[in-house]
Design a protein around this motif. Structure first.
Motif, mmCIF file in Angstrom:
data_model
loop_
_atom_site.group_PDB
_atom_site.id
_atom_site.type_symbol
_atom_site.label_atom_id
_atom_site.label_comp_id
_atom_site.label_asym_id
_atom_site.label_seq_id
_atom_site.Cartn_x
_atom_site.Cartn_y
_atom_site.Cartn_z
ATOM 1 N N VAL A 36 0.865 -1.182 0.000
ATOM 2 C CA VAL A 36 0.000 0.000 0.000
ATOM 3 C C VAL A 36 0.903 1.234 0.000
ATOM 4 O O VAL A 36 1.664 1.474 0.936
ATOM 5 C CB VAL A 36 -0.957 0.007 1.206
ATOM 6 N N LEU A 37 0.814 1.983 -1.069
ATOM 7 C CA LEU A 37 1.684 3.142 -1.274
ATOM 8 C C LEU A 37 1.252 4.316 -0.405
ATOM 9 O O LEU A 37 0.067 4.483 -0.132
ATOM 10 C CB LEU A 37 1.674 3.535 -2.745
ATOM 11 N N SER A 38 2.232 5.113 -0.001
ATOM 12 C CA SER A 38 1.908 6.278 0.812
ATOM 13 C C SER A 38 2.826 7.429 0.441
ATOM 14 O O SER A 38 3.852 7.244 -0.198
ATOM 15 C CB SER A 38 2.053 5.963 2.301
ATOM 16 N N GLN A 39 2.436 8.609 0.884
ATOM 17 C CA GLN A 39 3.255 9.802 0.664
ATOM 18 C C GLN A 39 4.328 9.928 1.746
ATOM 19 O O GLN A 39 5.219 10.753 1.646
ATOM 20 C CB GLN A 39 2.383 11.056 0.650
ATOM 21 N N GLY A 40 4.248 9.120 2.785
ATOM 22 C CA GLY A 40 5.217 9.159 3.879
ATOM 23 C C GLY A 40 6.515 8.477 3.484
ATOM 24 O O GLY A 40 6.811 8.274 2.302
ATOM 25 N N CYS A 43 6.083 2.226 3.044
ATOM 26 C CA CYS A 43 4.971 1.555 2.386
ATOM 27 C C CYS A 43 4.592 0.374 3.269
ATOM 28 O O CYS A 43 5.457 -0.369 3.727
ATOM 29 C CB CYS A 43 5.457 1.082 1.019
ATOM 30 N N GLU A 44 3.315 0.199 3.527
ATOM 31 C CA GLU A 44 2.842 -0.932 4.329
ATOM 32 C C GLU A 44 2.717 -2.161 3.434
ATOM 33 O O GLU A 44 2.193 -2.082 2.323
ATOM 34 C CB GLU A 44 1.500 -0.618 4.975
ATOM 35 N N ASN A 65 9.936 3.646 1.057
ATOM 36 C CA ASN A 65 9.423 3.912 -0.285
ATOM 37 C C ASN A 65 10.514 3.832 -1.339
ATOM 38 O O ASN A 65 10.241 3.477 -2.481
ATOM 39 C CB ASN A 65 8.724 5.268 -0.336
ATOM 40 N N GLN A 101 -5.781 5.101 -1.375
ATOM 41 C CA GLN A 101 -4.394 4.937 -1.742
ATOM 42 C C GLN A 101 -4.234 3.860 -2.809
ATOM 43 O O GLN A 101 -5.001 2.910 -2.877
ATOM 44 C CB GLN A 101 -3.570 4.561 -0.505
#
Length: 109
Positions: A36-40, A43-44, A65, A101
């Motif tokens: 699961v992509l993130s802006q942080g 990535c989970e 990331n 997301q």
């Protein structure tokens, strides 16, 4: 060779090594890997079926990331075959949406 020219190779090597670890887990459990992509910064990573509710997924880790970006550069959408540390891995890379997301899904083939 200076350290800045080695860095991309090191990240790519670390990324495929990480992918091989999680693909082994995915094969053992008979589930897909869902990043699961993130802006942080991270990535989970989950094990599960992208067609099932995310509440049913098992959380595995959070990876940087920069490794996910390297994985996306190393693999392609659709069927992939990579030899990592002498082991051949076959998998499909697809995309999904989780809530608001994006997610990258690696499914063993």
């Amino acid at each position: 060779m200076n350290s800045s020219s080695r860095n991309p190779l090191d990240v790519a090597t670390e990324a495929v090594s990480t992918l091989s670890e999680y693909l082994e887990l995915s094969l053992d459990k008979g589930k897909s890997l869902i990043f699961v992509l993130s802006q942080g910064e991270n990535c989970e990573v989950y094990l599960g079926d992208p067609g099932e509710p995310d509440a049913d997924w098992v959380s595995c880790a959070a990876i940087p990331n920069k490794l996910v970006r390297a994985l996306l550069e190393t693999t392609r959408s659709g069927f992939n075959q990579l030899v990592i540390e002498g082991q051949t891995y076959r998998f499909a890379r697809t995309f999904a949406q989780v809530a608001e997301q994006g997610a990258v899904v690696f499914t063993p083939a």
